[in-house]
Design a protein around this motif. Structure first.
Motif, PDB file in Angstrom:
ATOM      1  N   ILE A  83     -11.407 -38.628 -23.190  1.00 62.50           N
ATOM      2  CA  ILE A  83     -11.906 -37.627 -24.137  1.00 62.50           C
ATOM      3  C   ILE A  83     -12.900 -38.318 -25.064  1.00 62.50           C
ATOM      4  N   LEU A 127     -15.565 -36.539 -29.943  1.00 63.79           N
ATOM      5  CA  LEU A 127     -16.293 -35.306 -30.243  1.00 63.79           C
ATOM      6  C   LEU A 127     -16.214 -34.981 -31.723  1.00 63.79           C
ATOM      7  N   LYS A 128     -17.286 -34.358 -32.225  1.00 68.50           N
ATOM      8  CA  LYS A 128     -17.239 -33.806 -33.585  1.00 68.50           C
ATOM      9  C   LYS A 128     -17.100 -32.290 -33.533  1.00 68.50           C
ATOM     10  N   ASP A 129     -17.575 -31.692 -32.444  1.00 68.16           N
ATOM     11  CA  ASP A 129     -17.518 -30.238 -32.297  1.00 68.16           C
ATOM     12  C   ASP A 129     -16.077 -29.807 -32.000  1.00 68.16           C
ATOM     13  N   GLU A 130     -15.496 -29.029 -32.919  1.00 70.61           N
ATOM     14  CA  GLU A 130     -14.083 -28.683 -32.813  1.00 70.61           C
ATOM     15  C   GLU A 130     -13.789 -27.801 -31.610  1.00 70.61           C
ATOM     16  N   GLU A 131     -14.733 -26.890 -31.314  1.00 76.57           N
ATOM     17  CA  GLU A 131     -14.525 -25.981 -30.180  1.00 76.57           C
ATOM     18  C   GLU A 131     -14.439 -26.767 -28.867  1.00 76.57           C
ATOM     19  N   SER A 132     -15.306 -27.764 -28.739  1.00 80.36           N
ATOM     20  CA  SER A 132     -15.301 -28.581 -27.520  1.00 80.36           C
ATOM     21  C   SER A 132     -14.022 -29.403 -27.407  1.00 80.36           C
ATOM     22  N   LEU A 133     -13.574 -29.943 -28.536  1.00 76.03           N
ATOM     23  CA  LEU A 133     -12.333 -30.730 -28.522  1.00 76.03           C
ATOM     24  C   LEU A 133     -11.143 -29.843 -28.153  1.00 76.03           C
ATOM     25  N   LYS A 134     -11.080 -28.646 -28.767  1.00 78.91           N
ATOM     26  CA  LYS A 134      -9.978 -27.726 -28.444  1.00 78.91           C
ATOM     27  C   LYS A 134      -9.987 -27.336 -26.969  1.00 78.91           C
ATOM     28  N   LYS A 135     -11.173 -27.109 -26.432  1.00 78.39           N
ATOM     29  CA  LYS A 135     -11.302 -26.753 -25.012  1.00 78.39           C
ATOM     30  C   LYS A 135     -10.682 -27.839 -24.126  1.00 78.39           C
ATOM     31  N   LEU A 136     -11.005 -29.098 -24.430  1.00 84.59           N
ATOM     32  CA  LEU A 136     -10.459 -30.204 -23.633  1.00 84.59           C
ATOM     33  C   LEU A 136      -8.945 -30.322 -23.811  1.00 84.59           C
ATOM     34  N   ASP A 194      -7.120 -27.940 -21.743  1.00 83.54           N
ATOM     35  CA  ASP A 194      -7.175 -28.243 -20.305  1.00 83.54           C
ATOM     36  C   ASP A 194      -6.204 -29.346 -19.878  1.00 83.54           C
TER      37      ASP A 194
END
Ligand SMILES: [Mn+2]
Length: 248
Positions: free
Chosen positions: A46, A49-58, A61
């Motif tokens: 992983i 990331l700084k983008d929270e939406e991208s981190l939550k997506k991962l 998954d």
């Protein structure tokens, strides 16, 4: 059954080169990757990331999260000013780790912490740290070994009835590469093992969810010490059981 997907939080290495200037690279140590793949999991790195939406997506998954070793946690995170023996700190890495730990826990997916992983999990759940082991009074053993990485150098006493007791029995000998340790243990956790000088060497969440963390490096001992493999196999088996949930 598909192998569980295990997210490993990455770290940052800054390369200084006279031709390229400083380049930041995102990495995970190979020992973690090998330990996961040799325990039946599919590891995935992983990125920081700084983008929270991208981190939550991962995090949605994956089936489980490994929080690896790294630099010190900023003492301001547990309401202390920095002592002169504090090591390197990074707000970017603290933000990343603490968000990933809290959101993975909200999803009730298993979390395994190693070294800094144990320390930042304790801080994420409201605990504090000794900024340096010299701040803990009394008898102290060497927690920064000068020996090969898979050499067990100090013993630990393991508390009866804990998950760690079920895995390793009443005692073990571990490697040691840390200058910090848990001071106040976060609420909802128990200290499942202690070194002979009273340092908390492993913790686990009581009752609610699988959060297990160790102060030593079982991934470095994976090939030569069968008991250390049990920690990863237990984690992977737990990840296998998980259903994917939602982050609120
Ligand atoms: Mn130690």
């Amino acid at each position: 059954m598909a192998k569980p997907l295990i997210g490993i939080l990455s770290r940052i290495f800054t390369e200084y080169d006279k031709d390229i200037n400083c380049i930041e690279r995102c990495f995970v140590s190979m020992d973690y990757i090998r330990a996961i793949e040799n325990s039946g999991g599919s590891p995935i790195i992983i990125p920081l990331l700084k983008d929270e939406e991208s981190l939550k997506k991962l995090l949605k998954d994956i089936d489980g999260l490994l929080v690896p070793g790294g630099i010190d946690v900023n003492p301001l995170r547990y309401n202390e000013e920095p002592f002169e023996k504090i090591g390197f700190i990074s707000d970017d890495i603290d933000d990343f780790d603490i968000k990933a730990i809290r959101w993975t826990y909200e999803l009730r997916k298993p979390i395994l912490g190693i070294c800094r992983g144990l320390q930042v999990i304790n801080v994420a759940f409201g605990g504090s740290l000794y900024q340096d082991l010299s701040l803990k009074s009394g008898y102290r053993i060497n927690h920064w070994q000068k020996a090969k990485k898979d050499t067990p150098t100090h013993s630990i006493d393991i508390k009866t009835g804990t998950r760690m007791f079920n895995l390793l029995g009443s005692s073990a000998i571990v490697n040691s590469y840390h200058h910090q340790a848990i001071k106040d243990l976060a609420e909802g956790f128990i200290a499942s093992s202690l070194s002979m000088d009273g340092i908390i060497e492993s913790i686990e969440k009581v009752n609610d969810g699988y959060v297990l963390a160790v102060q030593w490096h079982p991934e470095m001992m994976f090939n030569s010490h069968e008991n250390m493999r049990k920690i990863f196999i237990d984690f992977i088996e737990e990840c296998q059981k998980q259903n994917k949930g939602e982050i609120s």
